[in-house]
Design a protein around this motif. Structure first.
Motif, short mmCIF file in Angstrom:
data_model
loop_
_atom_site.label_atom_id
_atom_site.label_comp_id
_atom_site.label_asym_id
_atom_site.label_seq_id
_atom_site.Cartn_x
_atom_site.Cartn_y
_atom_site.Cartn_z
N ALA A 16 5.53 13.47 14.13
CA ALA A 16 3.96 13.09 13.95
C ALA A 16 3.34 13.17 15.89
O ALA A 16 2.55 13.33 15.89
CB ALA A 16 4.15 11.54 13.48
N VAL A 17 3.96 12.98 16.94
CA VAL A 17 3.81 12.81 17.97
C VAL A 17 2.27 14.52 18.16
O VAL A 17 2.67 15.35 18.18
CB VAL A 17 4.44 12.79 18.99
N GLY A 18 1.81 13.83 18.96
CA GLY A 18 0.06 14.90 18.81
C GLY A 18 -0.37 15.31 17.82
O GLY A 18 -1.24 16.15 18.24
N ARG A 19 -0.39 14.48 17.12
CA ARG A 19 -0.60 15.11 15.46
C ARG A 19 -1.80 14.33 14.92
O ARG A 19 -1.53 13.29 15.69
CB ARG A 19 0.11 14.87 14.28
N VAL A 20 -2.63 14.81 14.54
CA VAL A 20 -4.29 13.43 13.87
C VAL A 20 -4.04 13.13 12.68
O VAL A 20 -3.86 13.87 12.27
CB VAL A 20 -5.50 14.04 14.29
N ALA A 31 0.69 -8.15 9.50
CA ALA A 31 1.73 -8.73 8.54
C ALA A 31 0.93 -7.10 7.62
O ALA A 31 0.92 -6.65 8.26
CB ALA A 31 0.81 -9.63 7.92
N GLU A 32 2.40 -7.37 6.35
CA GLU A 32 1.64 -6.00 5.03
C GLU A 32 0.53 -6.33 5.17
O GLU A 32 -0.10 -7.06 4.66
CB GLU A 32 2.71 -6.84 4.30
N GLY A 33 0.19 -4.93 4.76
CA GLY A 33 -1.07 -4.42 4.60
C GLY A 33 -2.06 -4.71 5.87
O GLY A 33 -3.17 -3.88 5.42
N ASP A 34 -1.56 -4.63 6.75
CA ASP A 34 -2.16 -4.38 8.31
C ASP A 34 -2.94 -3.29 8.28
O ASP A 34 -2.24 -2.50 8.93
CB ASP A 34 -2.27 -5.44 9.48
N ILE A 35 -3.98 -3.23 8.99
CA ILE A 35 -4.93 -1.34 9.11
C ILE A 35 -3.92 -1.44 10.39
O ILE A 35 -5.24 -1.48 11.37
CB ILE A 35 -5.70 -0.82 8.87
N LEU A 36 -3.51 -1.00 11.02
CA LEU A 36 -2.91 -0.40 12.48
C LEU A 36 -3.14 0.60 13.16
O LEU A 36 -3.83 0.56 14.64
CB LEU A 36 -1.59 -1.08 12.59
N LEU A 37 -3.22 1.85 12.75
CA LEU A 37 -3.50 3.06 13.03
C LEU A 37 -4.62 3.69 12.37
O LEU A 37 -3.83 3.55 10.75
CB LEU A 37 -2.08 3.97 13.36
N GLN A 38 -5.68 4.26 12.74
CA GLN A 38 -6.88 4.70 12.26
C GLN A 38 -6.96 5.88 11.83
O GLN A 38 -6.74 6.08 12.77
CB GLN A 38 -7.84 3.86 12.46
N LYS A 39 -7.69 6.82 10.99
CA LYS A 39 -7.65 8.13 10.77
C LYS A 39 -8.68 8.72 11.52
O LYS A 39 -9.14 7.92 12.78
CB LYS A 39 -8.98 8.26 9.51
N GLY A 40 -8.09 9.70 12.71
CA GLY A 40 -9.37 10.39 13.72
C GLY A 40 -8.06 10.07 14.74
O GLY A 40 -7.90 11.10 15.79
N ARG A 41 -7.02 9.41 14.46
CA ARG A 41 -6.16 8.69 15.46
C ARG A 41 -5.25 9.92 16.51
O ARG A 41 -4.88 10.57 15.24
CB ARG A 41 -5.77 8.08 15.80
#
Length: 405
Positions: A28-32, A138-148
């Motif tokens: 995954a590193v370097g991917r979007v 916590a479970e369900g938290d969005i921690l990494l967003q689309k486009g990162r």
């Protein structure tokens, strides 16, 4: 001639973002990211110890030294399942679950152990050295967003979120076709009137750095048949980049030959130096950028046009690969004409920490050595007035190596 800004907008408006694919987190590193990534667990999942020591009741250690009975232990990956009673201590290790009834941790350095008895030498406040459940997320938290654009830190976070597979945008396949009878690839026999091609390999390196997958189609000769046949190799690519053959000479065949074989030209020529003879269009449905043949022009155009195009295809903001700053100019510069100038420059840091950008005195678009040494491109707008040493200019940084991430 189209302005640089309008050319960039035109390209981006006619480039599509790549679809998504599922990959293992190990790649995954370097991917979007093509999706918002939510946690599948709470971290930590329960109250755990932040240190090696003893889990105790705070009320038992308000007056020290005091001796408690060691009733058991709670290692990381294990637990002490009974409730801690007054007068008891539980040997605990970093990451071990805090047993019910305990409300603080005394680190082992502040204790003395003899058999099944431990003497507490220093009191601690309630909650000391306890990491509460959900301290991180916590479970369900969005921690990494689309486009990162995923870094090593993001991969570590996704792993802690228990996401072994993720959806990312596919890497665009970019076909690269050099043109010209005078061009040979590195290592091939070089005739008396030929030059070694640097454009294809430079572009391929840039595309890899930008997150694409380059395909080298080779060098097309200055004949309609050769150009037509070799350009057909880009049929399965997501983008075709040609170098050379984009100008107006008798041997510049890109527009005339490909125009008869499916090339729909969107624009031709931009008000830029280096890089005036740039073509953008669609070759039988595949986006195509026709870059100039001079090596500096090719690579500067890759900074200004290929990088934003790849960013759009990867689902990134088009400016992500452009780091613009304000600097003092290190020499006098004459007024500019109608073309936007991109001057290869070295950058120093002044006594007050300000950047000082000094363009090379010679800016010939065949001089690769200066581009390799350059740390920035000084940007001069069309019809910019003459400036003196010390005046402020805009620069586009080229950190470490061209297009490095």
């Amino acid at each position: 001639m189209l302005s640089v800004k309008d050319a960039q907008s035109n390209i981006l408006n006619n480039i599509e973002t790549m679809p998504a694919e599922q990959i293992p987190l190990t790649e995954a590193v370097g991917r979007v990211l093509a999706e918002d990534l939510s946690a599948r667990r709470t971290q930590p999942p329960m109250d755990v110890s932040a240190m090696d020591g003893y889990a105790v009741k705070h009320t038992d250690i308000q007056s020290v030294p005091t001796t408690l009975s060691v009733a058991g232990e709670a290692p990381a990956g294990g637990s002490y399942n009974a409730e801690v009673k007054s007068g008891e201590a539980i040997r605990i290790f970093t990451g071990g679950p805090v047993p019910k009834g305990a409300d603080c941790i005394v680190i082992q350095e502040n204790t003395e152990r003899e058999g099944e008895q431990v003497t507490i030498l220093q009191s601690e406040p309630e909650g000391r050295f306890i990491r509460p459940a959900g301290l991180d997320f916590a479970e369900g938290d969005i921690l990494l967003q689309k486009g990162r654009l995923l870094t090593a830190r993001d991969v570590a976070l996704a792993a802690a979120m228990n996401r072994p597979w993720i959806m990312v945008h596919k890497k665009p396949t970019v076909a690269i076709l050099a043109t010209g009878d005078e061009v040979v690839m590195p290592g091939d026999p070089v005739g008396p009137n030929q030059v070694v091609s640097s454009n294809s390999l430079g572009l391929a390196a840039a595309i890899k750095t930008l997150g694409g997958k380059p395909i080298l189609l080779g060098v097309a000769k200055d004949t309609p048949e050769s150009l037509k046949n070799m350009a057909a190799g880009a049929a399965s690519a997501d983008l075709l980049i040609t170098t050379g053959g984009a100008s107006v000479g008798d041997h510049d065949l890109i527009r005339s030959v490909l125009g008869k074989n499916g090339l729909d030209i969107n624009f031709y020529k931009i008000a830029m130096r280096p890089g005036k003879p740039l073509i953008f269009g669609q070759l039988n449905g595949t986006p195509m950028l026709g870059l100039p043949g001079n090596p500096v022009s090719t690579l500067v155009c890759s900074v200004m046009f290929v990088a934003p195009a790849l960013a759009k295809m990867l689902g990134l903001h088009a400016e992500i690969f452009h780091s613009k700053k304000i600097a003092k100019i290190g020499c006098d510069l004459d007024e500019n004409d109608q073309r936007e100038d991109y001057l290869r420059s070295v950058v120093d840091v002044g006594d007050n920490g300000e950047l000082i950008a000094t363009p090379y005195s010679k800016q010939d678009s065949a001089m690769l050595a200066k581009l390799a040494k350059a740390q920035a491109l000084v940007i001069r707008p069309p019809f910019a007035k003459a400036i003196k040493k010390g005046d402020m200019v805009e620069v586009l940084e080229l950190p470490n190596s061209l297009l490095s991430l």
